[in-house]
Scaffold this motif. Structure first.
Motif, mmCIF file in Angstrom:
data_model
loop_
_atom_site.group_PDB
_atom_site.id
_atom_site.type_symbol
_atom_site.label_atom_id
_atom_site.label_comp_id
_atom_site.label_asym_id
_atom_site.label_seq_id
_atom_site.Cartn_x
_atom_site.Cartn_y
_atom_site.Cartn_z
ATOM 1 N N ARG A 190 -18.003 16.610 97.915
ATOM 2 C CA ARG A 190 -18.598 17.493 98.924
ATOM 3 C C ARG A 190 -20.129 17.533 98.838
ATOM 4 O O ARG A 190 -20.817 17.428 99.840
ATOM 5 N N CYS A 225 -14.222 20.870 105.418
ATOM 6 C CA CYS A 225 -13.399 21.224 104.242
ATOM 7 C C CYS A 225 -12.120 21.938 104.677
ATOM 8 O O CYS A 225 -11.055 21.733 104.087
ATOM 9 N N TRP A 234 -11.160 14.503 99.351
ATOM 10 C CA TRP A 234 -12.583 14.524 98.961
ATOM 11 C C TRP A 234 -12.861 13.597 97.789
ATOM 12 O O TRP A 234 -13.848 13.760 97.086
#
Length: 302
Positions: A190, A225, A234
């Motif tokens: 992320r 997300c 991810w």
């Protein structure tokens, strides 16, 4: 890219920084966010407290609100005096055409210093719809951590009030969720994804009218997300897919001329941006997305 996770320091652009200066606890004020000013809240002196007894007396309005504008104005005076007396005054200049405290350093860097209060252990009513009940991310433990982390109240010009600021509204404080957002972006690729998005913005989407900033990128990453709640989504190998998803979402937001804040859906982060700037940003983002979709090696040179 500098990682913008040092508490109180935010990298807005390669030559633009914001330093949040936390003030000591606010004393006996009630936090009021009734939704009348999207993205903002007010601090009202608790009933039964005499204004004259408060340590903050000179910053309290006649109706008992702690004025963000009055605190900023006093802070601006103090910083101007300090700059005037300091040995660096040849290289540090106050930027004059704003009520915010901004310094230009060596004619190249801009540093904004923002007075703020840290609010932990409470969560704003205007963010009460988060997290959405049907979305499995980020999971109850992380939600509890994020809500305990709380938010900040910043003394700065409100997004929702651009160009029409009455004195009552300029007493309001801006809600900011930096630490909560950073906590949500921990894990997987992320943060790497955010770094790439910021670099793409800095190199290719720095456009007239300033339609896009790094905060738009961070906001769309948070929505991504939610759309991809599994940790395996991810992994490093998925970085390209996640970037494509975010760029396509960005094009959609630019075309609809609306980008809701992640925690405060009533706050539109494109408010006040010129339509022509949003259109040219959509075209330029589409060019970028097409390049990344059609050329697997494109990220190396973008």
């Amino acid at each position: 890219q500098i990682d913008a996770r040092d508490e109180g320091l935010d990298v807005i652009a390669p030559t633009e920084f914001e330093v949040v200066l936390y003030l000591n606890q606010m004393g006996v004020f009630n936090f009021v966010d009734d939704g009348s000013l999207p993205g903002c809240a007010v601090l009202k002196l608790s009933d039964g407290r005499k204004r004259s007894m408060s340590l903050w007396v000179e910053f309290i309005t006649a109706s008992g609100y702690l004025s963000a504008r009055k605190i900023r104005s006093r802070f601006q005076t103090l910083v101007a005096q300090a700059v005037d007396k300091c040995s660096y005054r040849d290289v540090v200049k106050m930027i004059a055409d704003t009520s915010e405290v901004k310094l230009r350093i060596r004619e190249r860097y801009v540093v904004q210093i923002t007075p703020a209060f840290k609010c932990t252990g409470i969560w704003p009513r205007s963010a009460a719809q988060w997290p959405m009940p049907h979305i499995p991310w980020p999971g109850p433990n992380r939600v509890a951590e994020v809500k305990a982390e709380g938010f900040n109240l910043l003394s700065k010009e409100c997004y929702s009030l651009t160009g029409k600021q009455s004195s009552a509204e300029s007493d309001a404080w801006v809600l900011q969720f930096g630490e909560a957002e950073n906590r949500l972006l921990m894990g997987g690729c992320r943060n790497k994804c955010l770094s790439v998005l910021k670099t793409l913005r800095d190199r290719h989407l720095e456009l007239p009218g300033q339609p896009l900033n790094n905060y738009h990128m961070k906001t769309l990453l948070l929505y991504e997300c939610e759309k991809h709640p599994r940790e395996t989504d991810w992994d490093e190998a998925c970085l390209g897919d996640r970037l494509n998803g975010i760029l396509l979402q960005l094009i959609s937001c630019l075309q609809c001329r609306r980008c809701p804040h992640y925690f405060l859906p009533n706050l539109d982060l494109f408010q006040g941006k010129p339509h022509s700037a949003l259109e040219s940003a959509a075209k330029q983002t589409w060019r970028l997305a097409r390049e990344i979709l059609t050329n697997p090696k494109s990220l190396d040179k973008l």
